[in-house]
Design a protein around this motif. Structure first.
Motif, mmCIF file in Angstrom:
data_model
loop_
_atom_site.group_PDB
_atom_site.id
_atom_site.type_symbol
_atom_site.label_atom_id
_atom_site.label_comp_id
_atom_site.label_asym_id
_atom_site.label_seq_id
_atom_site.Cartn_x
_atom_site.Cartn_y
_atom_site.Cartn_z
ATOM 1 N N ASN A 22 0.809 -1.222 0.000
ATOM 2 C CA ASN A 22 0.000 0.000 0.000
ATOM 3 C C ASN A 22 0.841 1.270 0.000
ATOM 4 O O ASN A 22 0.381 2.313 -0.445
ATOM 5 C CB ASN A 22 -0.909 0.036 1.232
ATOM 6 N N GLY A 141 -4.797 -3.260 11.503
ATOM 7 C CA GLY A 141 -4.791 -4.230 10.420
ATOM 8 C C GLY A 141 -3.433 -4.880 10.287
ATOM 9 O O GLY A 141 -2.456 -4.462 10.912
ATOM 10 N N SER A 193 -4.930 2.190 7.994
ATOM 11 C CA SER A 193 -6.136 1.875 7.217
ATOM 12 C C SER A 193 -6.705 3.091 6.489
ATOM 13 O O SER A 193 -7.132 2.991 5.334
ATOM 14 C CB SER A 193 -7.204 1.278 8.144
ATOM 15 N N ARG A 194 -6.716 4.259 7.159
ATOM 16 C CA ARG A 194 -7.288 5.447 6.516
ATOM 17 C C ARG A 194 -6.533 5.798 5.244
ATOM 18 O O ARG A 194 -7.135 6.230 4.242
ATOM 19 C CB ARG A 194 -7.263 6.614 7.508
ATOM 20 N N VAL A 196 -4.861 3.628 3.358
ATOM 21 C CA VAL A 196 -5.076 2.601 2.334
ATOM 22 C C VAL A 196 -6.135 3.090 1.354
ATOM 23 O O VAL A 196 -5.991 2.965 0.135
ATOM 24 C CB VAL A 196 -5.523 1.268 2.978
ATOM 25 N N LYS A 208 -9.272 -1.240 -2.239
ATOM 26 C CA LYS A 208 -9.704 0.034 -1.666
ATOM 27 C C LYS A 208 -11.231 0.070 -1.519
ATOM 28 O O LYS A 208 -11.766 0.485 -0.480
ATOM 29 C CB LYS A 208 -9.241 1.209 -2.535
ATOM 30 N N VAL A 211 -12.383 -2.076 1.350
ATOM 31 C CA VAL A 211 -12.148 -1.422 2.644
ATOM 32 C C VAL A 211 -13.309 -0.487 2.973
ATOM 33 O O VAL A 211 -13.852 -0.492 4.086
ATOM 34 C CB VAL A 211 -10.815 -0.641 2.627
ATOM 35 N N THR A 219 -13.801 -7.666 10.131
ATOM 36 C CA THR A 219 -12.420 -8.163 10.188
ATOM 37 C C THR A 219 -12.250 -9.040 11.430
ATOM 38 O O THR A 219 -13.019 -8.946 12.382
ATOM 39 C CB THR A 219 -11.394 -7.017 10.275
ATOM 40 N N GLU A 277 -5.655 -7.377 4.356
ATOM 41 C CA GLU A 277 -5.302 -6.883 5.692
ATOM 42 C C GLU A 277 -5.822 -5.463 5.896
ATOM 43 O O GLU A 277 -5.468 -4.560 5.144
ATOM 44 C CB GLU A 277 -3.782 -6.917 5.868
ATOM 45 N N ILE A 278 -6.637 -5.285 6.921
ATOM 46 C CA ILE A 278 -7.124 -3.940 7.254
ATOM 47 C C ILE A 278 -7.547 -3.929 8.717
ATOM 48 O O ILE A 278 -7.832 -4.970 9.297
ATOM 49 C CB ILE A 278 -8.293 -3.512 6.330
ATOM 50 N N GLY A 279 -7.599 -2.728 9.307
ATOM 51 C CA GLY A 279 -7.944 -2.602 10.712
ATOM 52 C C GLY A 279 -9.440 -2.553 10.960
ATOM 53 O O GLY A 279 -10.248 -2.352 10.044
ATOM 54 N N ALA A 282 -11.919 0.198 9.679
ATOM 55 C CA ALA A 282 -12.461 0.236 8.312
ATOM 56 C C ALA A 282 -13.953 0.549 8.326
ATOM 57 O O ALA A 282 -14.471 1.177 7.391
ATOM 58 C CB ALA A 282 -12.210 -1.093 7.603
#
Length: 314
Positions: A22, A141, A193-194, A196, A208, A211, A219, A277-279, A282
């Motif tokens: 990313n 994430g 994450s923001r 991404v 994207k 997300v 998640t 992969e993301i927090g 999201a």
């Protein structure tokens, strides 16, 4: 100025996470140009690709930027040599012992920050001589600590135990989240994450969009036997959960994971078989915007939230 803006010579205490697949030079330079600290994610780059991104980043911004290096990745010696050769001034290290590279980097005049998930590792980072610590809660994430400490509990505990500048990470994507982290004791925040879901992110558009569409509870942390990682629930994630019903060995999990899963999902846009992969945050990210619009919104909300908090004081 606070300890983080002073340490990095930046306008805002906002650091962009150096996320694999990313965080290329376009994202890092955009964040730096907007007053934050952009990081190139070396974890998904061959050494010569990293060199190319550093050189392009130097042309794209005259502001400070850094490189994030997961120390357990191969070619780490070559990566560190390139960082020194290219004159990078800031390095964030993660996934390894901070003692391994801190002295080497600091002898070259490089500012070193280490990412931790617990007080124990924060103290080890301080003993190793790093300049600052990122304390990352398990809301984040990607790869996480095994302790599952949340950002809300982790930040004040780390603050109580170390004297270094402290950066909060995990579950922060807004101005309100930034203020909350700083009230808890952080000097600045790191957001992954923001960024991404930004125009400049090197992530695939499919990822994207996914997300932005991910909602609360979308998640989960998994694969703890290998390295805990927070993933969006897709077919690959369902396959992992199905395998867990059969009491798999570590080798079984490694065979299912295979290679290039993260690249396949985040960079190539395979939403079915890829690792996404993301927090947890999201669920609060609703659009894909240019970096300058993201940072403007964060700072505006931060200033508004500060005024609101002041009104609560009797």
């Amino acid at each position: 100025m606070n300890r983080i803006t002073q340490l990095f010579n930046i306008k805002y205490p906002i650091i962009q996470g150096g996320m694999i697949w990313n965080s290329g030079y376009k994202l890092a330079s955009a964040v730096s140009n907007c007053g934050g600290l952009g990081l190139i994610g070396a974890g998904s780059m061959y050494p010569e690709v990293l060199r190319e991104h550093i050189q392009k980043c130097k042309k794209a911004t005259d502001k400070p930027f850094g490189v994030n290096v997961p120390m357990l990745y191969p070619n780490v010696q070559e990566i560190m040599d390139i960082i020194v050769e290219e004159g990078v001034k800031i390095v964030f290290t993660s996934a390894g012992n901070p003692k391994t590279w801190t002295s080497f980097l600091k002898e070259k005049g490089i500012t070193v920050v280490h990412v931790v998930s617990s007080c124990k590792f924060a103290l080890k980072a301080q003993e190793a001589g790093v300049d600052a610590v990122v304390a990352e809660g398990f809301e984040a994430g990607g790869h996480n600590g095994r302790e599952e400490s949340t950002t809300l509990t982790l930040i004040p505990m780390v603050k109580e135990n170390i004297s270094l500048p402290l950066i909060a990470a995990g579950g922060i994507a807004t101005g309100r989240g930034m203020l909350a982290a700083m009230v808890l004791g952080a000097d600045g925040v790191q957001m992954g994450s923001r960024f991404v879901a930004s125009t400049e992110s090197s992530a695939h558009d499919n990822f994207k969009k996914t997300v932005v569409e991910t909602e609360e509870g979308g998640t989960l942390l998994t694969l703890k036997e290998l390295a805990p990682v927070r993933l969006i629930k897709n077919k690959f994630f369902a396959d992992v959960q199905e395998l867990y019903t059969k009491c798999p060995s570590k080798e079984d999990l490694e065979n299912l994971l295979g290679k290039r899963r993260a690249k396949r999902g985040m960079f190539e846009g395979d939403l079915v078989e890829g690792e996404l992969e993301i927090g947890q945050i999201a669920g609060l990210i609703h659009n894909i915007k240019p970096v300058n619009a993201i940072i403007d919104a964060i700072i505006s909300e931060f200033e508004l939230a500060k005024k609101e908090v002041n009104s609560y004081i009797y």
